[in-house]
Design a protein around this motif. Structure first.
Motif, PDB file in Angstrom:
ATOM      1  N   ILE A 285      44.419  95.959  31.758  1.00  0.00           N
ATOM      2  CA  ILE A 285      45.490  96.873  32.188  1.00  0.00           C
ATOM      3  C   ILE A 285      44.846  98.138  32.743  1.00  0.00           C
ATOM      4  O   ILE A 285      44.027  98.779  32.075  1.00  0.00           O
ATOM      5  CB  ILE A 285      46.429  97.194  31.010  1.00  0.00           C
ATOM      6  N   LEU A 286      45.200  98.473  33.973  1.00  0.00           N
ATOM      7  CA  LEU A 286      44.491  99.519  34.719  1.00  0.00           C
ATOM      8  C   LEU A 286      45.338 100.779  34.926  1.00  0.00           C
ATOM      9  O   LEU A 286      46.495 100.703  35.322  1.00  0.00           O
ATOM     10  CB  LEU A 286      44.087  98.952  36.091  1.00  0.00           C
ATOM     11  N   ASP A 287      44.708 101.931  34.649  1.00  0.00           N
ATOM     12  CA  ASP A 287      45.347 103.219  34.956  1.00  0.00           C
ATOM     13  C   ASP A 287      44.897 103.665  36.355  1.00  0.00           C
ATOM     14  O   ASP A 287      45.670 103.608  37.311  1.00  0.00           O
ATOM     15  CB  ASP A 287      44.967 104.249  33.876  1.00  0.00           C
ATOM     16  N   ASN A 288      43.644 104.098  36.469  1.00  0.00           N
ATOM     17  CA  ASN A 288      43.063 104.476  37.761  1.00  0.00           C
ATOM     18  C   ASN A 288      43.961 105.422  38.566  1.00  0.00           C
ATOM     19  O   ASN A 288      44.235 105.179  39.747  1.00  0.00           O
ATOM     20  CB  ASN A 288      42.751 103.215  38.591  1.00  0.00           C
ATOM     21  N   GLY A 289      44.429 106.479  37.941  1.00  0.00           N
ATOM     22  CA  GLY A 289      45.221 107.484  38.652  1.00  0.00           C
ATOM     23  C   GLY A 289      46.716 107.337  38.493  1.00  0.00           C
ATOM     24  O   GLY A 289      47.482 108.196  38.933  1.00  0.00           O
ATOM     25  N   ARG A 290      47.147 106.254  37.865  1.00  0.00           N
ATOM     26  CA  ARG A 290      48.585 106.047  37.730  1.00  0.00           C
ATOM     27  C   ARG A 290      49.220 107.014  36.730  1.00  0.00           C
ATOM     28  O   ARG A 290      50.364 107.406  36.896  1.00  0.00           O
ATOM     29  CB  ARG A 290      48.859 104.596  37.323  1.00  0.00           C
ATOM     30  N   SER A 291      48.456 107.398  35.696  1.00  0.00           N
ATOM     31  CA  SER A 291      49.046 108.311  34.706  1.00  0.00           C
ATOM     32  C   SER A 291      49.331 109.684  35.326  1.00  0.00           C
ATOM     33  O   SER A 291      50.237 110.379  34.901  1.00  0.00           O
ATOM     34  CB  SER A 291      48.137 108.436  33.484  1.00  0.00           C
ATOM     35  N   ARG A 292      48.572 110.046  36.338  1.00  0.00           N
ATOM     36  CA  ARG A 292      48.845 111.313  37.015  1.00  0.00           C
ATOM     37  C   ARG A 292      50.164 111.216  37.792  1.00  0.00           C
ATOM     38  O   ARG A 292      50.932 112.169  37.854  1.00  0.00           O
ATOM     39  CB  ARG A 292      47.684 111.659  37.960  1.00  0.00           C
ATOM     40  N   ILE A 293      50.418 110.056  38.378  1.00  0.00           N
ATOM     41  CA  ILE A 293      51.686 109.851  39.081  1.00  0.00           C
ATOM     42  C   ILE A 293      52.823 109.873  38.058  1.00  0.00           C
ATOM     43  O   ILE A 293      53.887 110.461  38.293  1.00  0.00           O
ATOM     44  CB  ILE A 293      51.675 108.516  39.848  1.00  0.00           C
ATOM     45  N   LEU A 341      48.396 109.164  46.673  1.00  0.00           N
ATOM     46  CA  LEU A 341      48.555 109.484  45.254  1.00  0.00           C
ATOM     47  C   LEU A 341      47.393 108.943  44.424  1.00  0.00           C
ATOM     48  O   LEU A 341      46.967 109.560  43.459  1.00  0.00           O
ATOM     49  CB  LEU A 341      49.876 108.924  44.714  1.00  0.00           C
ATOM     50  N   LEU A 342      46.873 107.779  44.813  1.00  0.00           N
ATOM     51  CA  LEU A 342      45.765 107.198  44.050  1.00  0.00           C
ATOM     52  C   LEU A 342      44.415 107.726  44.523  1.00  0.00           C
ATOM     53  O   LEU A 342      43.513 107.939  43.723  1.00  0.00           O
ATOM     54  CB  LEU A 342      45.777 105.665  44.161  1.00  0.00           C
ATOM     55  N   GLY A 343      44.303 107.962  45.830  1.00  0.00           N
ATOM     56  CA  GLY A 343      42.976 108.246  46.372  1.00  0.00           C
ATOM     57  C   GLY A 343      42.757 109.676  46.839  1.00  0.00           C
ATOM     58  O   GLY A 343      41.679 110.020  47.294  1.00  0.00           O
ATOM     59  N   GLY A 344      43.773 110.520  46.745  1.00  0.00           N
ATOM     60  CA  GLY A 344      43.624 111.893  47.216  1.00  0.00           C
ATOM     61  C   GLY A 344      44.552 112.179  48.379  1.00  0.00           C
ATOM     62  O   GLY A 344      44.523 111.477  49.386  1.00  0.00           O
ATOM     63  N   GLY A 385      49.853 123.213  49.434  1.00  0.00           N
ATOM     64  CA  GLY A 385      48.743 123.062  48.497  1.00  0.00           C
ATOM     65  C   GLY A 385      49.290 122.872  47.089  1.00  0.00           C
ATOM     66  O   GLY A 385      50.422 123.247  46.792  1.00  0.00           O
ATOM     67  N   ASP A 386      48.504 122.220  46.219  1.00  0.00           N
ATOM     68  CA  ASP A 386      48.956 121.982  44.853  1.00  0.00           C
ATOM     69  C   ASP A 386      47.728 121.727  43.991  1.00  0.00           C
ATOM     70  O   ASP A 386      46.993 120.768  44.220  1.00  0.00           O
ATOM     71  CB  ASP A 386      49.895 120.766  44.821  1.00  0.00           C
ATOM     72  N   SER A 387      47.528 122.602  43.019  1.00  0.00           N
ATOM     73  CA  SER A 387      46.296 122.482  42.238  1.00  0.00           C
ATOM     74  C   SER A 387      46.334 121.253  41.340  1.00  0.00           C
ATOM     75  O   SER A 387      45.315 120.632  41.072  1.00  0.00           O
ATOM     76  CB  SER A 387      46.091 123.739  41.397  1.00  0.00           C
ATOM     77  N   ARG A 388      47.539 120.865  40.864  1.00  0.00           N
ATOM     78  CA  ARG A 388      47.629 119.709  39.978  1.00  0.00           C
ATOM     79  C   ARG A 388      47.137 118.443  40.689  1.00  0.00           C
ATOM     80  O   ARG A 388      46.591 117.534  40.087  1.00  0.00           O
ATOM     81  CB  ARG A 388      49.082 119.524  39.538  1.00  0.00           C
TER      82      ARG A 388
END
Lengths: 472, 264
Positions: A285-293, A341-344, A385-388
């Motif tokens: 089970i992969l997160d890889n940036g999904r939790s930030r979304i 969203l995943l890669g920048g 711009g968005d620091s998060r």
């Protein structure tokens, strides 16, 4: 890169006809299926709510799924990053002395670059979805989520097979399919590990689901002794009744089918008294940036996406530029939101700016996801711009220009003066057919690929005053 | 275990993974709803269950008609037979008529399943020369498992039954059980499926309602592999031209035994 690849695609007549053929066939067929469901027209809205519920309670979903799969003798691994996921798979391969891997189509394994990593360890990896197999032989990237080799003509496939498989040249799709069938059958029989994705897991029953029409995923998950499934952490439904509704909608979105040709619910390895099936089953089970979304309310809706590709089949931009311009495993409108969203967001800024906000993707989405809203939200992040999200404001001059514009718009007198000035200046611009052909810098970009309509002789307000005396 | 002076020290990756999600979801403040999972059928589902359980022979005729209309678009062949004996004879003819895709010798592999065993294919005189294998397995002998695998690979026809057959989408639903090797419906070039008329369901909603709420189904669960098959293997990956027989079977023959009352 985006612009360059897009330009090339637009100039390629064969690709253009393939894309319009794809969109002409699948787009309308999917739309007509949505209208004829026994549950009535609100099935899509309901399914959207089901997905949202699962994503909003993802912790409970995943814990439940993992518990059930472990009860059934399967192993569950949690990977925070792409490299974690790759390492887990390499470890499984090593422990099981794996030499040959066959793969069912999986976008997540594209995302984490699994094939390269396995091959670097000296393991033979064969994609088995016909489209994926073709592009693997050609050393290319998939250009469509469901039809990865849509950019290849039958002649190109024929030449490729002659060169790589040594089969006599043909451009007949059934013969070519048979050539691949023959070549891959040997691979299936020899493989000791099968890798698949997961279209949608069901928490309550503890199963992942795989869907294919070719039967390649069933082959890859039945014949080898080890099965490793990769799942983006958001791909889960709470219970069976919700799962089936989403799954059916996914089939409609992906291939205009009521249900995919082969659907498998896999809940663990084969039991010892089963005559076949893998002896061990691993779910990664992969997160890889999904939790930030997940943490951002503005984009959480994107985690409801089931990657069916329906939006690709209607998008006017995808329909022209094809999949490669998007530069990632996820193409089309879904890619334009998910890849940044995943890669920048800065790195993939062209993607969300390239879409038109026409809304066709939202209409075609089996879950009615509001992609245009999220494309706009991404653009807002780029401008402010968005620091998060580690986003730097993209263009300061552009922002300044719009600030000036908003000032001008608030001052009627100044606006009128500029308007009159503009009417005078525009007479000096090169024009034809009553259209301005070229604007001077810094506006020249606007007229690089389009003509501009000149300012009208009189504004609506002026006409109104003149003809109606300003009254109704 | 937890954060120490702002730096995460080694923690179980699984716990950390779930904790990240919990933080993203705003837990513990944000509590889950009570209705995440369902524990009893809705009124609608109860009515549907009742309808399935009380379906008459006549109503099933309508399902067969529906199925007849569905199969052509899925490239399936539907055979309606009045008895087990007639089904066996029809399958026998199919075995004689069809040519193997790989190599020249013919062999057939069958599930170890009451209905399929009743066909007694090996007793048909015309099939005397053709090996008819069976995937009976007790889990003890690993050598036998290898043998089953090679017999499945060598067979040009695989014969299975199914738990249900869905009329609206021509879908066969199969749970996995000992003796019911999954590869029989997958590896041979031709898949023959035999079901009784009473196994017909109207649509996928009926199937899922049964799987979820029927007592026996609930007790068994979906098993480690539930497969839904709608038509033979197909692909449109080369210029969207539909080709049947990508990796799985090129043909799917569905036999429905229509005898009204069974005496077994």
């Amino acid at each position: 890169m985006y612009k360059k690849t897009a330009k090339k695609a637009i100039a390629d007549p064969i690709l253009q006809s393939a894309l319009s053929g794809l969109q002409g066939r699948l787009g309308p067929a999917t739309a007509s299926l949505y209208k004829n469901q026994p549950e009535g027209p609100d099935l899509r809205a309901k399914a959207h709510a089901y997905r949202r519920k699962a994503v909003d309670n993802l912790d409970i979903m995943l814990v439940t799924l993992a518990e059930k799969i472990r009860q059934n003798g399967g192993e569950v691994h949690f990977a925070a990053t792409a490299s974690d996921a790759v390492a887990i798979c390499l470890d499984i391969a090593e422990k099981n002395n794996v030499k040959h891997v066959v793969k069912g189509k999986s976008m997540v394994t594209e995302e984490i670059g699994l094939n390269r990593a396995l091959m670097d360890k000296g393991i033979e990896v064969n994609e088995t979805d016909l489209g994926e197999y073709i592009i693997q032989l050609a050393g290319e990237k998939p250009s469509h989520i469901v039809a990865p080799a849509i950019h290849k003509t039958r002649k190109e496939v024929g030449q490729l097979f002659t060169e790589k498989l040594g089969t006599p040249y043909t451009d007949d799709p059934p013969t070519l399919t048979w050539d691949a069938r023959q070549a891959l059958r040997k691979k299936f029989m020899a493989a000791d590990m099968g890798v698949s994705g997961c279209n949608l897991a069901c928490a309550e029953t503890g199963h992942i689901t795989t869907v294919s029409n070719e039967g390649n995923i069933r082959m890859a998950t039945t014949l080898p002794r080890v099965h490793v499934a990769f799942m983006g952490m958001e791909r889960i439904a709470a219970n069976l009744e919700e799962h089936q509704a989403i799954l059916r909608l996914m089939s409609m979105g992906a291939a205009a089918q009521q249900i995919g040709g082969y659907v498998s619910y896999i809940g663990g390895p084969a039991a010892p008294d089963h005559a076949d099936g893998p002896a061990s089953f691993h779910l990664v089970i992969l997160d890889n940036g999904r939790s930030r979304i997940l943490a951002d309310e503005e984009f959480r809706e994107m985690l409801c996406c089931i990657r069916c590709g329906a939006c690709l089949n209607v998008c006017p931009v995808y329909g022209k530029i094809g999949g490669h311009a998007y530069g990632s495993a996820y193409t089309g409108p879904v890619g334009a939101v998910v890849t940044p969203l995943l890669g920048g967001i800065n790195e993939a800024s062209n993607l969300c700016q390239g879409e038109t906000l026409c809304g066709a993707c939202r209409v075609a989405c089996p879950l009615e996801l509001n992609l245009p809203r999220m494309l706009l939200a991404l653009r807002a992040k780029l401008s402010e711009g968005d620091s998060r999200w580690d986003v730097k404001p993209k263009s300061r001059p552009e922002k300044m220009l719009f600030q000036i514009w908003s000032r001008v718009n608030c001052n009627r007198k100044f606006y009128d003066i500029l308007l009159k000035l503009g009417r005078l200046i525009q007479k000096t611009m090169p024009s034809s057919n009553k259209m301005i052909r070229r604007l001077p810098w810094p506006f020249s970009g606007w007229t690089r690929s389009r003509d501009m309509k000149p300012l009208a002789e009189k504004t609506f307000m002026e006409l109104w005053k003149k003809n109606q005396g300003g009254k109704f | 275990m937890e954060k120490e002076s702002g730096r995460k020290i080694l923690m179980d990756p699984e716990k950390q993974f779930i904790n990240t999600i919990r933080t993203a979801l705003g837990r513990p403040g944000n509590q889950p709803p009570a209705t995440l999972f369902t524990t009893s059928p809705s009124q609608e589902e109860k009515i549907l269950l009742e309808k399935i359980n009380t379906r008459t022979h006549q109503e099933r005729d309508a399902l067969i008609e529906q199925l007849r209309q569905t199969v052509p678009s899925l490239h399936m062949d539907l055979h309606l037979e009045a008895s087990i004996e007639e089904t066996a004879r029809a399958i026998g003819r199919l075995i004689i008529e069809k040519e193997p895709e790989w190599g020249t010798s013919k062999s057939v592999v069958c599930w170890d399943h009451p209905l399929i065993n009743q066909l007694k294919l090996s007793e048909i005189a015309e099939l005397r020369q053709i090996p008819i294998h069976n995937t009976k397995f007790d889990g003890k002998d690993p050598q036998r498992k290898k043998e089953i695998r090679s017999q499945v690979e060598a067979s040009f026809i695989g014969i299975t039954s199914a738990d249900y057959c869905i009329a609206a989408t021509a879908t066969l639903a199969m749970k996995t059980r000992p003796g019911h090797a999954r590869s029989v419906s997958l590896v041979p070039s031709i898949h023959v499926a035999v079901v009784r008329e009473k196994q017909l369901l109207a649509d996928l909603r009926e199937l899922y309602t049964l799987l979820k709420w029927d007592e026996a189904e609930q007790k068994e669960g979906l098993t480690c592999n539930l497969t839904l098959i709608s038509g033979p293997s197909k692909t449109g990956d080369i210029e969207l031209v539909m080709v049947h027989g990508a990796h799985g079977p090129r043909e799917l023959h569905l036999f429905i035994i229509t005898e009204a009352e069974l005496s077994d």
